[in-house]
Design an enzyme around this catalytic site. Structure first.
Site, PDB file in Angstrom:
ATOM      1  N   GLU A  74       0.991  -1.232  -0.109  1.00  0.00           N
ATOM      2  CA  GLU A  74       0.035   0.046  -0.049  1.00  0.00           C
ATOM      3  C   GLU A  74       0.717   1.196   0.071  1.00  0.00           C
ATOM      4  OE1 GLU A  74      -3.449   2.525   2.304  1.00  0.00           O
ATOM      5  OE2 GLU A  74      -2.807   0.567   3.238  1.00  0.00           O
ATOM      6  N   GLU A  99       4.868   5.001   3.664  1.00  0.00           N
ATOM      7  CA  GLU A  99       4.359   6.277   3.943  1.00  0.00           C
ATOM      8  C   GLU A  99       5.612   7.216   4.471  1.00  0.00           C
ATOM      9  OE1 GLU A  99       2.501   9.426   4.662  1.00  0.00           O
ATOM     10  OE2 GLU A  99       1.133   7.700   4.275  1.00  0.00           O
ATOM     11  N   ASP A 149      -3.406  12.271  -2.688  1.00  0.00           N
ATOM     12  CA  ASP A 149      -3.661  13.715  -3.015  1.00  0.00           C
ATOM     13  C   ASP A 149      -4.152  13.972  -4.214  1.00  0.00           C
ATOM     14  OD1 ASP A 149      -3.451  16.533  -2.965  1.00  0.00           O
ATOM     15  OD2 ASP A 149      -1.925  16.657  -1.654  1.00  0.00           O
ATOM     16  N   LYS A 153      -5.930  21.646  -8.595  1.00  0.00           N
ATOM     17  CA  LYS A 153      -5.596  23.003  -9.562  1.00  0.00           C
ATOM     18  C   LYS A 153      -5.017  22.201 -10.524  1.00  0.00           C
ATOM     19  CE  LYS A 153      -4.941  26.265  -5.892  1.00  0.00           C
ATOM     20  NZ  LYS A 153      -4.128  27.512  -5.228  1.00  0.00           N
ATOM     21  N   LYS A 223     -13.157   6.681   9.094  1.00  0.00           N
ATOM     22  CA  LYS A 223     -14.115   7.550   9.534  1.00  0.00           C
ATOM     23  C   LYS A 223     -14.201   8.799   8.983  1.00  0.00           C
ATOM     24  CE  LYS A 223     -12.593   6.616  14.408  1.00  0.00           C
ATOM     25  NZ  LYS A 223     -11.822   6.986  15.439  1.00  0.00           N
ATOM     26  N   PHE A 224     -13.258   9.282   7.898  1.00  0.00           N
ATOM     27  CA  PHE A 224     -13.345  10.091   7.002  1.00  0.00           C
ATOM     28  C   PHE A 224     -14.198   9.849   5.919  1.00  0.00           C
ATOM     29  CE2 PHE A 224     -12.057  12.269   2.744  1.00  0.00           C
ATOM     30  CZ  PHE A 224     -11.747  13.505   3.280  1.00  0.00           C
ATOM     31  N   GLU A 225     -14.299   8.735   5.306  1.00  0.00           N
ATOM     32  CA  GLU A 225     -15.179   8.303   4.395  1.00  0.00           C
ATOM     33  C   GLU A 225     -16.608   8.238   4.978  1.00  0.00           C
ATOM     34  OE1 GLU A 225     -15.737   4.663   1.367  1.00  0.00           O
ATOM     35  OE2 GLU A 225     -14.006   4.746   2.579  1.00  0.00           O
TER      36      GLU A 225
END
Length: 244
Positions: A74, A99, A149, A153, A223-225
């Site tokens: 991952e 990471e 990310d 822009k 949790k974000f999802e």
């Protein structure tokens, strides 16, 4: 008036006629973060046990894990919640996480220590370097890239990690039948990923309609999802299988 031909003090001087060294555009930005006690424990105690370093030759992961097992890598595991849950749910599989942010690395390793997992290893460096230098060709069963990310822009789109060159690199590391699994909560990035991957040689879209797959059961919901779902935000999963 400043002489525009004076090299930057942190850059090597380039003689006339020489080519400037190519600097790869990175898809991430290093952010400073405060460490919790648990995260620091993960780094202090977990990194010596489960951390891996960049090498100049491919790593024998069978030797690293002490067995031959299905292998998942991952990229950008964040705070490690999904990777930790997946590793705990599939002890017969081996997981390699990459990471760059220390608090996330510490959080994952703290969880690994707390749960007593032995099927997780971690790189705390640039994923492209890991793939190029440490991962043998045709050696991964799955590569996961969840919520990278999106670089919203237009002028930053070149920083998006999913590019034709990256798709080719991932394909070279997957076994035939291996899967590149991506997920994003940004619709335009999902479309961009689909566009790049649909024309990438050697892949087959696993979606029946050649678009997006339903959320796979093996990918934990963060949790974000969950918060995003309550607000009506979408999440798009893409799965592309290496066919040759």
């Amino acid at each position: 008036m400043t002489d525009s031909h004076v090299p930057h003090p942190e850059s090597p001087a380039v003689e006339e006629g020489e080519e400037r060294p190519h600097r790869r555009i990175k898809s991430f930005v290093m952010r400073a973060g405060r460490m919790t006690e648990g995260q620091q424990r993960g780094l202090d105690q977990g990194l010596p046990l489960y951390g891996l370093s960049l090498t100049d030759t491919p790593v024998d992961f069978d030797q690293v894990f002490g067995r031959s097992a299905p292998r998942t890598l991952e990229i950008g595991f964040g705070m490690g919640h999904s990777l930790l849950e997946m590793a705990a749910a599939a002890p017969e599989h081996d997981f390699i996480g990459v990471e760059v942010h220390s608090p996330g690395v510490g959080a994952l390793l703290n969880g690994v220590l707390t749960q007593g997992l032995t099927n997780v290893r971690v790189y705390d460096c640039d994923a492209i370097e890991v793939l190029n230098r440490c991962v043998a060709d045709n050696s991964l069963d799955r590569l996961m890239l969840f919520f990278p990310d999106p670089w919203h822009k237009s002028r930053h789109h070149k920083r998006r990690i999913v590019q034709p060159e990256f798709a080719a690199l991932v394909r070279s590391k997957l076994k035939v039948g291996g899967v590149f699994h991506m997920a994003t909560d940004w619709g335009p990035y999902a479309e961009y990923m689909l566009e790049v991957m649909s024309v990438a040689p050697g892949y087959r879209n696993q979606a029946e309609d050649n678009q997006y797959v339903p959320r796979p059961a093996e990918r934990p919901i963060t949790k974000f999802e969950r918060r995003g779902e309550k607000l009506g935000h979408g999440v798009w999963d893409l799965k592309f299988e290496k066919v040759d």
